[in-house]
Design a protein around this motif. Sequence first.
Motif, PDB file in Angstrom:
ATOM      1  N   VAL A  26      41.887  35.132  32.180  1.00 51.77           N
ATOM      2  CA  VAL A  26      43.018  36.028  32.460  1.00 51.77           C
ATOM      3  C   VAL A  26      44.229  35.196  32.881  1.00 51.77           C
ATOM      4  N   LEU A  27      43.964  34.121  33.640  1.00 55.77           N
ATOM      5  CA  LEU A  27      45.014  33.169  34.019  1.00 55.77           C
ATOM      6  C   LEU A  27      44.652  31.800  33.469  1.00 55.77           C
ATOM      7  N   LYS A  28      45.683  31.001  33.199  1.00 57.03           N
ATOM      8  CA  LYS A  28      45.441  29.646  32.697  1.00 57.03           C
ATOM      9  C   LYS A  28      45.695  28.646  33.825  1.00 57.03           C
TER      10      LYS A  28
ATOM     11  N   GLU B  24      32.204  39.379  47.100  1.00 55.94           N
ATOM     12  CA  GLU B  24      31.833  40.590  47.835  1.00 55.94           C
ATOM     13  C   GLU B  24      32.166  40.414  49.305  1.00 55.94           C
ATOM     14  N   HIS B  25      32.762  41.477  49.896  1.00 59.05           N
ATOM     15  CA  HIS B  25      33.115  41.411  51.317  1.00 59.05           C
ATOM     16  C   HIS B  25      31.954  41.806  52.225  1.00 59.05           C
ATOM     17  N   HIS B  26      30.969  42.548  51.693  1.00 58.03           N
ATOM     18  CA  HIS B  26      29.800  42.910  52.505  1.00 58.03           C
ATOM     19  C   HIS B  26      28.951  41.646  52.707  1.00 58.03           C
TER      20      HIS B  26
ATOM     21  N   ASP C 108      33.208  41.238  40.463  1.00 58.85           N
ATOM     22  CA  ASP C 108      34.240  41.217  41.502  1.00 58.85           C
ATOM     23  C   ASP C 108      34.136  42.455  42.394  1.00 58.85           C
ATOM     24  N   GLU C 109      33.675  42.247  43.606  1.00 61.80           N
ATOM     25  CA  GLU C 109      33.548  43.299  44.632  1.00 61.80           C
ATOM     26  C   GLU C 109      32.863  44.569  44.118  1.00 61.80           C
ATOM     27  N   PRO C 110      31.591  44.454  43.712  1.00 59.90           N
ATOM     28  CA  PRO C 110      30.892  45.619  43.164  1.00 59.90           C
ATOM     29  C   PRO C 110      30.707  46.747  44.168  1.00 59.90           C
TER      30      PRO C 110
ATOM     31  N   ARG D 201      51.201  27.142  45.592  1.00 61.03           N
ATOM     32  CA  ARG D 201      49.880  26.639  45.208  1.00 61.03           C
ATOM     33  C   ARG D 201      48.851  27.730  45.481  1.00 61.03           C
ATOM     34  N   ILE D 202      48.435  28.408  44.429  1.00 59.05           N
ATOM     35  CA  ILE D 202      47.527  29.551  44.576  1.00 59.05           C
ATOM     36  C   ILE D 202      46.087  29.048  44.710  1.00 59.05           C
ATOM     37  N   LEU D 203      45.743  28.054  43.898  1.00 58.12           N
ATOM     38  CA  LEU D 203      44.404  27.448  43.960  1.00 58.12           C
ATOM     39  C   LEU D 203      44.586  25.943  43.870  1.00 58.12           C
TER      40      LEU D 203
ATOM     41  N   GLN E  24      49.200  26.662  40.030  1.00 56.65           N
ATOM     42  CA  GLN E  24      50.479  26.669  40.739  1.00 56.65           C
ATOM     43  C   GLN E  24      51.375  27.659  40.022  1.00 56.65           C
ATOM     44  N   ILE E  25      51.963  28.584  40.767  1.00 52.85           N
ATOM     45  CA  ILE E  25      52.899  29.537  40.155  1.00 52.85           C
ATOM     46  C   ILE E  25      54.223  29.393  40.882  1.00 52.85           C
ATOM     47  N   GLY E  26      55.273  28.985  40.138  1.00 49.24           N
ATOM     48  CA  GLY E  26      56.537  28.655  40.782  1.00 49.24           C
ATOM     49  C   GLY E  26      56.266  27.491  41.728  1.00 49.24           C
TER      50      GLY E  26
ATOM     51  N   GLY F 135      35.466  34.947  51.480  1.00 47.40           N
ATOM     52  CA  GLY F 135      36.715  34.382  51.996  1.00 47.40           C
ATOM     53  C   GLY F 135      37.643  35.517  52.375  1.00 47.40           C
ATOM     54  N   PRO F 136      38.607  35.240  53.252  1.00 46.87           N
ATOM     55  CA  PRO F 136      39.522  36.298  53.687  1.00 46.87           C
ATOM     56  C   PRO F 136      40.383  36.822  52.539  1.00 46.87           C
ATOM     57  N   ASN F 137      41.047  37.956  52.762  1.00 48.91           N
ATOM     58  CA  ASN F 137      41.975  38.485  51.756  1.00 48.91           C
ATOM     59  C   ASN F 137      43.014  37.423  51.409  1.00 48.91           C
ATOM     60  N   GLY F 138      43.259  37.282  50.094  1.00 50.49           N
ATOM     61  CA  GLY F 138      44.268  36.321  49.645  1.00 50.49           C
ATOM     62  C   GLY F 138      43.772  34.891  49.564  1.00 50.49           C
ATOM     63  N   ALA F 139      42.474  34.670  49.757  1.00 58.43           N
ATOM     64  CA  ALA F 139      41.924  33.299  49.761  1.00 58.43           C
ATOM     65  C   ALA F 139      41.897  32.674  48.370  1.00 58.43           C
ATOM     66  N   GLY F 140      41.902  33.524  47.328  1.00 51.90           N
ATOM     67  CA  GLY F 140      41.882  33.003  45.954  1.00 51.90           C
ATOM     68  C   GLY F 140      40.622  33.342  45.176  1.00 51.90           C
ATOM     69  N   LYS F 141      39.826  34.285  45.660  1.00 52.22           N
ATOM     70  CA  LYS F 141      38.539  34.618  45.021  1.00 52.22           C
ATOM     71  C   LYS F 141      38.747  35.248  43.636  1.00 52.22           C
ATOM     72  N   THR F 142      39.607  36.270  43.582  1.00 49.31           N
ATOM     73  CA  THR F 142      39.853  36.913  42.286  1.00 49.31           C
ATOM     74  C   THR F 142      40.585  35.965  41.344  1.00 49.31           C
ATOM     75  N   THR F 143      41.481  35.160  41.897  1.00 52.53           N
ATOM     76  CA  THR F 143      42.180  34.166  41.074  1.00 52.53           C
ATOM     77  C   THR F 143      41.170  33.218  40.427  1.00 52.53           C
ATOM     78  N   LEU F 144      40.162  32.823  41.196  1.00 55.51           N
ATOM     79  CA  LEU F 144      39.109  31.952  40.659  1.00 55.51           C
ATOM     80  C   LEU F 144      38.438  32.635  39.447  1.00 55.51           C
TER      81      LEU F 144
ATOM     82  N   PHE G  19      35.702  44.061  37.108  1.00 54.97           N
ATOM     83  CA  PHE G  19      36.946  43.930  37.860  1.00 54.97           C
ATOM     84  C   PHE G  19      36.853  44.706  39.176  1.00 54.97           C
ATOM     85  N   GLN G  20      37.771  44.363  40.104  1.00 50.22           N
ATOM     86  CA  GLN G  20      37.811  45.063  41.400  1.00 50.22           C
ATOM     87  C   GLN G  20      38.080  46.542  41.196  1.00 50.22           C
ATOM     88  N   THR G  21      38.975  46.855  40.262  1.00 53.73           N
ATOM     89  CA  THR G  21      39.268  48.262  39.998  1.00 53.73           C
ATOM     90  C   THR G  21      38.525  48.699  38.740  1.00 53.73           C
TER      91      THR G  21
HETATM   92  N1  LIG Z   1      49.813  36.006  39.212  1.00 53.68           N
HETATM   93  C1  LIG Z   1      50.126  35.728  40.493  1.00 53.68           C
HETATM   94  N2  LIG Z   1      51.393  35.438  40.846  1.00 53.68           N
HETATM   95  C2  LIG Z   1      51.726  35.137  42.119  1.00 53.68           C
HETATM   96  N3  LIG Z   1      50.839  35.112  43.135  1.00 53.68           N
HETATM   97  C3  LIG Z   1      49.559  35.389  42.840  1.00 53.68           C
HETATM   98  C4  LIG Z   1      49.122  35.713  41.524  1.00 53.68           C
HETATM   99  N4  LIG Z   1      47.790  35.950  41.541  1.00 53.68           N
HETATM  100  C5  LIG Z   1      47.415  35.787  42.831  1.00 53.68           C
HETATM  101  N5  LIG Z   1      48.475  35.459  43.597  1.00 53.68           N
HETATM  102  C6  LIG Z   1      48.442  35.168  45.055  1.00 53.68           C
HETATM  103  O1  LIG Z   1      47.372  34.264  45.239  1.00 53.68           O
HETATM  104  C7  LIG Z   1      46.690  34.523  46.449  1.00 53.68           C
HETATM  105  C8  LIG Z   1      45.223  34.711  46.187  1.00 53.68           C
HETATM  106  O2  LIG Z   1      45.021  36.007  45.615  1.00 53.68           O
HETATM  107  P1  LIG Z   1      43.588  36.537  45.206  1.00 53.68           P
HETATM  108  O3  LIG Z   1      43.765  37.932  44.667  1.00 53.68           O
HETATM  109  O4  LIG Z   1      42.911  35.569  44.329  1.00 53.68           O
HETATM  110  O5  LIG Z   1      42.841  36.603  46.610  1.00 53.68           O
HETATM  111  P2  LIG Z   1      41.424  37.213  46.969  1.00 53.68           P
HETATM  112  O6  LIG Z   1      40.701  36.170  47.735  1.00 53.68           O
HETATM  113  O7  LIG Z   1      40.747  37.735  45.748  1.00 53.68           O
HETATM  114  O8  LIG Z   1      41.832  38.413  47.937  1.00 53.68           O
HETATM  115  P3  LIG Z   1      41.154  39.869  48.157  1.00 53.68           P
HETATM  116  O9  LIG Z   1      39.915  39.641  48.960  1.00 53.68           O
HETATM  117  O10 LIG Z   1      42.217  40.606  48.921  1.00 53.68           O
HETATM  118  O11 LIG Z   1      40.896  40.465  46.801  1.00 53.68           O
HETATM  119  C9  LIG Z   1      47.366  35.711  47.093  1.00 53.68           C
HETATM  120  O12 LIG Z   1      48.285  35.252  48.045  1.00 53.68           O
HETATM  121  C10 LIG Z   1      48.064  36.368  45.919  1.00 53.68           C
HETATM  122  O13 LIG Z   1      49.211  37.071  46.334  1.00 53.68           O
END
Ligand SMILES: Nc1ncnc2c1ncn2[C@@H]1O[C@H](COP(=O)(O)OP(=O)(O)OP(=O)(O)O)[C@@H](O)[C@H]1O
Length: 254
Positions: free
Chosen positions: A56-58, A208-210, A175-177, A21-23, A16-18, A40-49, A88-90
């Motif tokens: 990288v995140l706690k 991976e999106h493919h 992450d997205e090779p 609820r990110i995950l 949770q950030i602020g 999962g779609p963009n913004g689903a939380g894959k990279t956050t996971l 990493f993605q980049t």
């Molecule tokens: N440090 C952060 N602070 C605030 N919001 C964050 C943070 N990290 C991720 N988010 C938000 O959490 C959500 C999930 O992001 P994440 O990058 O994990 O998605 P993703 O599934 O990897 O998307 P993509 O396929 O576009 O890479 C997004 O809405 C993103 O804006």
Amino acid sequence: MSPTAPALELSGVSLQIGGARILEDVSFTVQPGEMIGVIGPNGAGKTTLFNLISGVLKATGGSIAMAGRTLDKLPIHKRAAAGLGRTFQTSSLFNGLDVMENVRLAAQAKLGGSLSVLAFPRRHDEASTIAAECLEQVGLSHRAKVRTADLSHGDKRKVEIAMLLAADPTVILVDEPMAGVGMGDVPSLVEIIRRMHRESGRTLMMVEHHMDVVLGLADRVAVMHNGTLLAIDSPEAIIANETVQSAYLGQGAA
Ligand SMILES: Nc1ncnc2c1ncn2[C@@H]1O[C@H](COP(=O)(O)OP(=O)(O)OP(=O)(O)O)[C@@H](O)[C@H]1O
């Protein structure tokens, strides 16, 4: 550390950030030697996971363990030392250095030695040997002296994988090779990832999106949606899953 413990175990992991609820309450286990595709779609939380697993995140809730050992209090470098590797993605290469130098730095970090050639010539040689082997595994021996800045995107990805191999992790997060890689480079990258997994018995998670790449490589597929784990199952079961169909696959996702 138990030999029968899952390679990874996530129990109720939340972020949770602020007020956001990110995950939310993500739980699953990954068995040693398993390959999990994460979609999962963009913004689903894959990279956050991945950011939570690698440190990288706690997490603000729940717990993550690797081979039966909790990672929760460990910083990134200690998770890496425990055998967790990640791309990493980049691109994360030193673009001013050549291919061999990039991979040798990863080997040197694993060996724990100084980067000084004068101080530790033997360790430098050992790192060079490991780096040469890893470059061979990704088919880039012939490009060892090329500056990474001058490589194609696909070859940069291969260097990153060689750097992972040099660090010799037991659990790998990729992450997205294929992101930004030309179609011509996709089959060789798929083959490199397949070998990294199958021939070494390493545990892999891959965002991976493919879809064809994920369904072709993964033992199981985890579907993320709005920060939750929608499903985790065999590729065949995921394709047939109606909830996944309506939430993701049915919406024309890549
Ligand atoms: N440090 C952060 N602070 C605030 N919001 C964050 C943070 N990290 C991720 N988010 C938000 O959490 C959500 C999930 O992001 P994440 O990058 O994990 O998605 P993703 O599934 O990897 O998307 P993509 O396929 O576009 O890479 C997004 O809405 C993103 O804006």
